[in-house]
Scaffold this motif. Structure first.
Motif, PDB file in Angstrom:
ATOM      1  N   GLY A 121       9.503   5.013  -0.135  1.00  0.00           N
ATOM      2  CA  GLY A 121       9.476   5.910  -1.299  1.00  0.00           C
ATOM      3  C   GLY A 121       9.858   7.308  -0.851  1.00  0.00           C
ATOM      4  O   GLY A 121       9.533   7.720   0.259  1.00  0.00           O
ATOM      5  N   ALA A 149       5.287  11.878  -9.909  1.00  0.00           N
ATOM      6  CA  ALA A 149       5.327  10.448  -9.569  1.00  0.00           C
ATOM      7  C   ALA A 149       6.191   9.771 -10.621  1.00  0.00           C
ATOM      8  O   ALA A 149       5.820   9.728 -11.791  1.00  0.00           O
ATOM      9  N   THR A 181       8.772   2.071  -9.079  1.00  0.00           N
ATOM     10  CA  THR A 181       9.280   2.819  -7.915  1.00  0.00           C
ATOM     11  C   THR A 181       8.178   3.583  -7.171  1.00  0.00           C
ATOM     12  O   THR A 181       7.153   3.945  -7.758  1.00  0.00           O
ATOM     13  N   LEU A 182       8.428   3.830  -5.898  1.00  0.00           N
ATOM     14  CA  LEU A 182       7.508   4.664  -5.109  1.00  0.00           C
ATOM     15  C   LEU A 182       8.099   6.058  -4.928  1.00  0.00           C
ATOM     16  O   LEU A 182       7.649   6.831  -4.087  1.00  0.00           O
ATOM     17  N   LYS A 192       1.097   7.275  -5.478  1.00  0.00           N
ATOM     18  CA  LYS A 192       2.166   6.477  -4.858  1.00  0.00           C
ATOM     19  C   LYS A 192       1.730   5.951  -3.484  1.00  0.00           C
ATOM     20  O   LYS A 192       2.171   4.891  -3.052  1.00  0.00           O
ATOM     21  N   THR A 193       0.853   6.686  -2.802  1.00  0.00           N
ATOM     22  CA  THR A 193       0.340   6.209  -1.505  1.00  0.00           C
ATOM     23  C   THR A 193      -0.453   4.916  -1.709  1.00  0.00           C
ATOM     24  O   THR A 193      -0.296   3.940  -0.971  1.00  0.00           O
ATOM     25  N   LEU A 203      -0.204   2.739  -4.128  1.00  0.00           N
ATOM     26  CA  LEU A 203       0.739   1.667  -4.458  1.00  0.00           C
ATOM     27  C   LEU A 203       1.480   1.171  -3.215  1.00  0.00           C
ATOM     28  O   LEU A 203       1.663  -0.030  -3.026  1.00  0.00           O
ATOM     29  N   ALA A 204       1.894   2.131  -2.361  1.00  0.00           N
ATOM     30  CA  ALA A 204       2.647   1.782  -1.152  1.00  0.00           C
ATOM     31  C   ALA A 204       1.782   0.985  -0.172  1.00  0.00           C
ATOM     32  O   ALA A 204       2.268   0.080   0.505  1.00  0.00           O
ATOM     33  N   ARG A 211       1.875  -2.493  -1.440  1.00  0.00           N
ATOM     34  CA  ARG A 211       3.197  -3.099  -1.282  1.00  0.00           C
ATOM     35  C   ARG A 211       3.501  -3.422   0.182  1.00  0.00           C
ATOM     36  O   ARG A 211       4.106  -4.430   0.485  1.00  0.00           O
TER      37      ARG A 211
END
Ligand code: KG4
Ligand code: ZN
Length: 357
Positions: free
Chosen positions: A158, A225, A230-231, A276-277, A279-280, A283
């Protein structure tokens, strides 16, 4: 082994000696000549001035780094130098200096990517993380989420599609009248804002503020964000919305709630990075997270990301405050792993302004 590290990618000339014994890295000296005062006059870095200042500083800084480490050039087993990304004229100063020193003293030379250097600052902490982990790189020029599979293998998962988070703090800070670079002063201003809004400055201020900062709030700003799967981020939208808000107040001659605005801006930027962290982490299937780069010094980001990562069942590794900004100890640390991976530079080593991660 002793590693001599060099860094000149932007506005800090830095030279450091790091020792590596049984895989444990330790800083013996960490010299930094900052040019911030010079560039402050122009509100940002002037590349030509940066290159000249690196040229003037690098030789004496190298002598100081060796002296403070209590070693001589004959004790150095490896030279590591940032070869990209950055200002090309600035990078070339340390690259050429390191090449000459390596050749004249028959010392092996390794090239280091500045961004991986920032991540390697974590290897110099008391309890260093080991890959695999997720690296959250937040600096003046970059914002990225990297799946670090081993010490020299990185996958970008990301990134920002426009401005970096540090740049967004600096540009909006400039309009608020903060001196360049605005990051640290913005941090303090936001703290005062949180105090005004929340009544105290304890705990996870970003989370507490986010709970009451509704979309209807006159200081609400768009999240950087990007929506969906998407990241990626867009910090330019946040920056523009903030500038428009400030301009509206100037044009209508209404008093601007400076402190509350700094808090709202910080809450919006930091929440986006944390979201986003999280989510990452899912993932990439990792539980360890390393925060890196100049913005990793932001107190609100440090606290909020720690609680978000631990709520997600992970562990956050924070770089020592002194190693968040540009320094050469982080370059020497990453240089150790580049050398361990069998990568070497020769006299053809050139600098590049571009990212490779
Ligand atoms: O990593 P760095 O030293 O240089 C680059 O490689 O870009 O990062 C510098 C950035 C600047 O934008 C500065 O304003 C920001 O880090 N910074 C902060 C803080 N301290 C430095 N941003 C937010 N809060 C801080 N406390
Ligand atoms: Zn940097």
């Amino acid at each position: 082994m002793l590693i001599l590290g060099f860094e000149s990618s932007c506005d800090e000339t830095a030279v450091s000696v790091v020792s590596a014994e049984n895989g444990v890295l330790r800083i013996l000296s960490n010299e930094i000549a900052s040019q911030i005062e010079t560039h402050r006059l122009y509100g940002g870095v002037v590349p030509e001035i940066a290159s000249r200042a690196h040229t003037e500083a690098i030789s004496a800084l190298t002598e100081a780094a060796l002296m403070h480490a209590g070693v001589g050039l004959r004790d150095i087993g490896l030279i590591a130098v940032t070869d990209h990304p950055g200002l090309i004229g600035a990078l070339l100063i340390a690259v050429n200096f390191a090449k000459a020193l390596a050749a004249a003293n028959s010392i092996p030379l390794v090239p280091v990517d500045h961004l991986t250097g920032h991540i390697a600052a974590a290897y110099l902490s008391e309890a260093p993380p080991a890959p695999p982990f997720l690296a959250v790189l937040t600096s003046g020029g970059h914002t990225g989420l990297y799946h670090v599979k081993d010490y020299t293998s990185y996958t970008l998962v990301g990134t920002t599609r426009d401005d970096a988070v540090g740049e967004a703090f600096d540009k909006v800070g400039r309009i608020l009248g903060l001196p360049y670079p605005a990051g640290a002063a913005f941090d303090a201003l936001a703290r005062e804002g949180y105090k005004e809004i929340l009544g105290d400055t304890t705990g996870d201020l970003v989370a507490r503020h986010a709970r009451i900062l509704t979309k209807q709030d006159p200081l609400a700003l768009p999240s950087p964000a990007l929506a969906g799967d998407t990241l990626d981020f867009s910090f330019s939208g946040l920056k523009t919305a903030a500038m428009n808000l400030l301009n509206r107040h100037t044009m209508t001659n209404t008093p601007f709630p400076r402190l509350r605005f700094a808090a709202a801006y910080t809450t919006t930027a930091v929440s986006a990075i944390a979201e986003k962290t999280r989510l990452a982490m899912q993932r990439c299937g990792v539980s360890r997270v390393v925060l890196a780069g100049g913005v990793a010094a932001n107190s609100h980001l440090r606290t909020h990301l720690s609680s978000v990562v631990s709520r997600a069942g992970g562990q956050l590794y924070l770089p020592p405050l002194a190693l968040c900004g540009d320094n050469a100890a982080m370059i020497a640390a990453q240089g150790y792993y580049v050398d361990s991976a069998g990568i070497r530079a020769d006299s053809h080593l050139n600098a590049s302004a571009c990212d490779s991660l």
